[in-house]
Design a protein around this motif. Structure first.
Motif, PDB file in Angstrom:
ATOM      1  N   UNK A  27      54.137  47.700  75.563  1.00  0.00           N
ATOM      2  CA  UNK A  27      55.440  47.033  75.584  1.00  0.00           C
ATOM      3  C   UNK A  27      55.309  45.609  76.124  1.00  0.00           C
ATOM      4  N   UNK A  28      54.543  45.453  77.188  1.00  0.00           N
ATOM      5  CA  UNK A  28      54.356  44.132  77.784  1.00  0.00           C
ATOM      6  C   UNK A  28      53.665  43.185  76.811  1.00  0.00           C
ATOM      7  N   UNK A  50      50.056  61.247  90.685  1.00  0.00           N
ATOM      8  CA  UNK A  50      49.217  61.037  89.516  1.00  0.00           C
ATOM      9  C   UNK A  50      50.095  60.777  88.294  1.00  0.00           C
ATOM     10  N   UNK A  51      50.239  59.509  87.921  1.00  0.00           N
ATOM     11  CA  UNK A  51      51.038  59.141  86.748  1.00  0.00           C
ATOM     12  C   UNK A  51      50.138  59.234  85.518  1.00  0.00           C
ATOM     13  N   UNK A  52      50.592  59.868  84.448  1.00  0.00           N
ATOM     14  CA  UNK A  52      49.750  60.029  83.268  1.00  0.00           C
ATOM     15  C   UNK A  52      49.324  58.681  82.677  1.00  0.00           C
ATOM     16  N   UNK A  53      48.096  58.621  82.183  1.00  0.00           N
ATOM     17  CA  UNK A  53      47.557  57.398  81.606  1.00  0.00           C
ATOM     18  C   UNK A  53      48.355  56.962  80.375  1.00  0.00           C
ATOM     19  N   UNK A  54      48.906  57.906  79.637  1.00  0.00           N
ATOM     20  CA  UNK A  54      49.693  57.572  78.448  1.00  0.00           C
ATOM     21  C   UNK A  54      50.900  56.708  78.820  1.00  0.00           C
ATOM     22  N   UNK A  55      51.488  56.951  79.965  1.00  0.00           N
ATOM     23  CA  UNK A  55      52.625  56.145  80.406  1.00  0.00           C
ATOM     24  C   UNK A  55      52.197  54.710  80.703  1.00  0.00           C
ATOM     25  N   UNK A  56      51.049  54.541  81.346  1.00  0.00           N
ATOM     26  CA  UNK A  56      50.535  53.189  81.617  1.00  0.00           C
ATOM     27  C   UNK A  56      50.177  52.475  80.319  1.00  0.00           C
ATOM     28  N   UNK A  57      49.595  53.205  79.362  1.00  0.00           N
ATOM     29  CA  UNK A  57      49.251  52.604  78.070  1.00  0.00           C
ATOM     30  C   UNK A  57      50.500  52.137  77.329  1.00  0.00           C
ATOM     31  N   UNK A  58      51.540  52.943  77.375  1.00  0.00           N
ATOM     32  CA  UNK A  58      52.796  52.573  76.713  1.00  0.00           C
ATOM     33  C   UNK A  58      53.416  51.342  77.369  1.00  0.00           C
ATOM     34  N   UNK A  59      53.408  51.282  78.688  1.00  0.00           N
ATOM     35  CA  UNK A  59      53.953  50.131  79.407  1.00  0.00           C
ATOM     36  C   UNK A  59      53.162  48.863  79.079  1.00  0.00           C
ATOM     37  N   UNK A  85      56.110  42.195  74.012  1.00  0.00           N
ATOM     38  CA  UNK A  85      57.077  41.212  74.486  1.00  0.00           C
ATOM     39  C   UNK A  85      56.435  39.829  74.585  1.00  0.00           C
ATOM     40  N   UNK A  86      55.236  39.750  75.125  1.00  0.00           N
ATOM     41  CA  UNK A  86      54.554  38.460  75.258  1.00  0.00           C
ATOM     42  C   UNK A  86      54.290  37.827  73.899  1.00  0.00           C
ATOM     43  N   UNK A  87      53.922  38.622  72.898  1.00  0.00           N
ATOM     44  CA  UNK A  87      53.706  38.087  71.556  1.00  0.00           C
ATOM     45  C   UNK A  87      55.002  37.553  70.956  1.00  0.00           C
ATOM     46  N   UNK A  88      56.106  38.254  71.201  1.00  0.00           N
ATOM     47  CA  UNK A  88      57.398  37.794  70.693  1.00  0.00           C
ATOM     48  C   UNK A  88      57.795  36.466  71.331  1.00  0.00           C
ATOM     49  N   UNK A  89      57.561  36.334  72.617  1.00  0.00           N
ATOM     50  CA  UNK A  89      57.894  35.088  73.317  1.00  0.00           C
ATOM     51  C   UNK A  89      57.030  33.943  72.804  1.00  0.00           C
ATOM     52  N   UNK A  90      55.742  34.189  72.610  1.00  0.00           N
ATOM     53  CA  UNK A  90      54.853  33.153  72.081  1.00  0.00           C
ATOM     54  C   UNK A  90      55.282  32.718  70.684  1.00  0.00           C
ATOM     55  N   UNK A  91      55.668  33.677  69.845  1.00  0.00           N
ATOM     56  CA  UNK A  91      56.110  33.353  68.487  1.00  0.00           C
ATOM     57  C   UNK A  91      57.382  32.520  68.524  1.00  0.00           C
ATOM     58  N   UNK A  92      58.314  32.885  69.391  1.00  0.00           N
ATOM     59  CA  UNK A  92      59.568  32.137  69.474  1.00  0.00           C
ATOM     60  C   UNK A  92      59.330  30.734  70.024  1.00  0.00           C
ATOM     61  N   UNK A  93      58.427  30.596  71.006  1.00  0.00           N
ATOM     62  CA  UNK A  93      58.107  29.272  71.535  1.00  0.00           C
ATOM     63  C   UNK A  93      57.506  28.383  70.459  1.00  0.00           C
TER      64      UNK A  93
END
Length: 79
Positions: A36-37, A24-33, A40-48
């Motif tokens: 982060x994802x 049972x992995x805590x939901x807070x860990x999934x929310x944080x991951x 990262x995707x927003x940063x890549x879109x901005x750079x593109x």
């Protein structure tokens, strides 16, 4: 491959693995991951988007215009 500066020093490589005791992995860990994802995707879109603009001015811009362009980019990214 690059040449090592100190050939006589031994290299030690370590590998680590984390095992989850409970399934049972805590939901807070999934929310944080997920956050982060998404960040990262927003940063890549901005750079593109910036690269598309850069291709338009890359050839005809002078040194000062290029510096101004990248300084504006850094300012926008920090917001």
């Amino acid at each position: 491959m690059r040449k090592r500066k100190r050939q006589d020093w031994q290299l030690l490589n370590y590998k680590y693995r984390a095992y989850i005791k409970d399934e049972d992995i805590p939901q807070a860990l999934w929310d944080h991951a997920r956050l982060q994802n998404e960040t990262w995707n927003k940063m890549v879109e901005a750079f593109d988007a910036v690269l598309v603009k850069w291709k338009g001015i890359k050839e005809e811009a002078g040194k000062e215009e290029k510096q101004a362009f990248w300084n504006a980019f850094r300012t926008d990214i920090q917001k």
